[in-house]
Design an enzyme around this catalytic site. Structure first.
Site, short mmCIF file in Angstrom:
data_model
loop_
_atom_site.label_atom_id
_atom_site.label_comp_id
_atom_site.label_asym_id
_atom_site.label_seq_id
_atom_site.Cartn_x
_atom_site.Cartn_y
_atom_site.Cartn_z
N MET A 207 -3.85 -7.06 -13.73
CA MET A 207 -4.12 -8.26 -14.22
C MET A 207 -4.07 -8.24 -15.93
SD MET A 207 -7.05 -11.40 -13.56
CE MET A 207 -8.30 -10.51 -14.62
N HIS A 208 -2.84 -8.77 -16.18
CA HIS A 208 -2.74 -8.61 -17.64
C HIS A 208 -2.20 -9.76 -18.53
CE1 HIS A 208 1.37 -8.54 -16.57
NE2 HIS A 208 1.66 -8.65 -17.82
N ARG A 209 -2.09 -10.73 -17.96
CA ARG A 209 -1.32 -12.07 -18.56
C ARG A 209 -2.54 -12.60 -19.39
NH1 ARG A 209 4.18 -13.60 -17.50
NH2 ARG A 209 4.75 -12.53 -15.62
#
Length: 364
Positions: A207-209
């Protein structure tokens, strides 16, 4: 006397771009003077050097060393430094990849220098104008002379926006690479032992957005969701996500989740091995959505939309956002595994199609 070969410059800077470049670079090298500019948007070893080493990508000719920063600062620095590099290199074409700040900045620098731009992975749309990636890819498409679209939906998006010239159905370079390395993936299964995992008995998470990793409320919600899942979770956390968790004093709470294993991003082959043996994958990454589909793993996308609509319509991917109810429902009844795919379009690989289209354009 033989005619001097044309110069094509690839500008890359982030993990997904290195993956796209890997199968294309050797084919470009056969036909052109191919040069590489690395913006430095991703600079951690696991997100940069490891990919160049594992995938045998030629070392960059120029490193811009931009590093992290706000969107405006990072994009502006890449624009300025790539302009200087392109003036020095005098290419006949500039290739950009995907939808990062590197993509837009390099495309803009090239266009202002009157250099033709080729956009690899053109036409993707999530129809969310608040997403930095959507802004980057849309503007890049409208700056490009050649647009290499991977899917029919991407082609239709371009046509709706009035872009009808320079289109090439290229297929997907990420799948070309995965298909070529898939036989060697069993050699990397030992990475499961490193994390104490058993095949088909864990969930892989990334998860990086911005909309997830920069929002403390969504980070808290993710921690609550992880705590509610009883099977092992391997969370390969992007450095920026870790930084935000630390800044919001949430890192300790995440580490306290008993079933969660917190790890750093892994090199390409290890990531594929972990994805290929997971029971399911939860991610907001466009690339990992595709890789999950290619590997036949159920994917739960931690967003309300995706630019890779084919993964959803095929049944391989479920859009769950950060909804606990949707996530648990999808984990109880994971999506069907997608049928085996082919990397080729009309019997030709994406790397060959892209290279041939560039040759035709530069012969004009």
């Amino acid at each position: 006397m033989s005619r001097q070969r044309k110069t094509v410059v690839s500008v890359v800077g982030a993990r997904p771009q290195f993956i796209k470049l890997a199968p294309l670079a050797p084919v470009l090298d056969q036909r052109f003077r191919h040069r590489i500019i690395h913006s430095g948007q991703h600079y951690d070893y696991e997100l940069s050097q490891a990919f160049f080493g594992q995938l045998r990508i030629p070392a960059p000719d120029i490193k811009l060393k931009v590093g992290s920063g706000s969107h405006g600062r990072q994009t502006g620095q890449i624009l300025e430094r790539s302009e200087t590099a392109l003036i020095k290199m005098k290419p006949d074409m500039v290739l950009v990849y995907g939808d990062t700040n590197t993509t837009l900045a390099a495309a803009l620098a090239a266009a202002k220098l009157h250099l033709p731009v080729g956009h690899v992975e053109a036409g993707l749309r999530s129809f969310r104008v608040d997403m930095p990636e959507e802004i980057n890819r849309t503007l890049t498409d409208h700056l490009s002379a050649l647009l290499f679209y991977p899917t029919a939906a991407a082609r239709d998006n371009l046509r709706r926006e009035g872009i009808t010239r320079g289109l090439t159905a290229s297929g997907d370079l990420m799948y070309e690479l995965l298909a070529s390395v898939r036989p060697s993936l069993p050699e990397y299964a030992a990475v499961l032992n490193h994390f104490g995992l058993e095949k088909e008995k864990y969930i892989l998470v990334t998860m990086h957005r911005v909309e997830n990793a920069d929002d403390p409320d969504r980070l808290r919600l993710f921690i609550d969701i992880a705590r509610s899942i009883k099977e092992p979770i391997l969370f390969l956390a992007h450095p920026r996500t870790i930084g935000n968790l630390r800044r919001h004093k949430l890192l300790g709470k995440l580490r306290a989740v008993p079933n969660l294993i917190l790890g750093r991003p892994q090199p390409y082959f290890e990531t594929l091995a972990l994805a290929g043996h997971a029971r399911a994958i939860m991610t907001d990454s466009g690339g990992l959505q595709k890789e999950a589909c290619f590997l036949g793993r159920p994917c739960l996308t931690l967003r309300p939309e995706t630019e890779w609509v084919e993964t959803v319509t095929s049944g391989a991917n479920t859009l769950v956002d950060l909804s606990p109810a949707k996530i648990h429902r999808a984990l109880r009844r994971p999506p069907q595994r997608r049928a085996r795919l082919s990397a080729a379009v009309g019997g030709r690989l994406p790397s060959r199609l892209i290279t041939a289209a560039i040759e035709r354009y530069l012969r004009r």
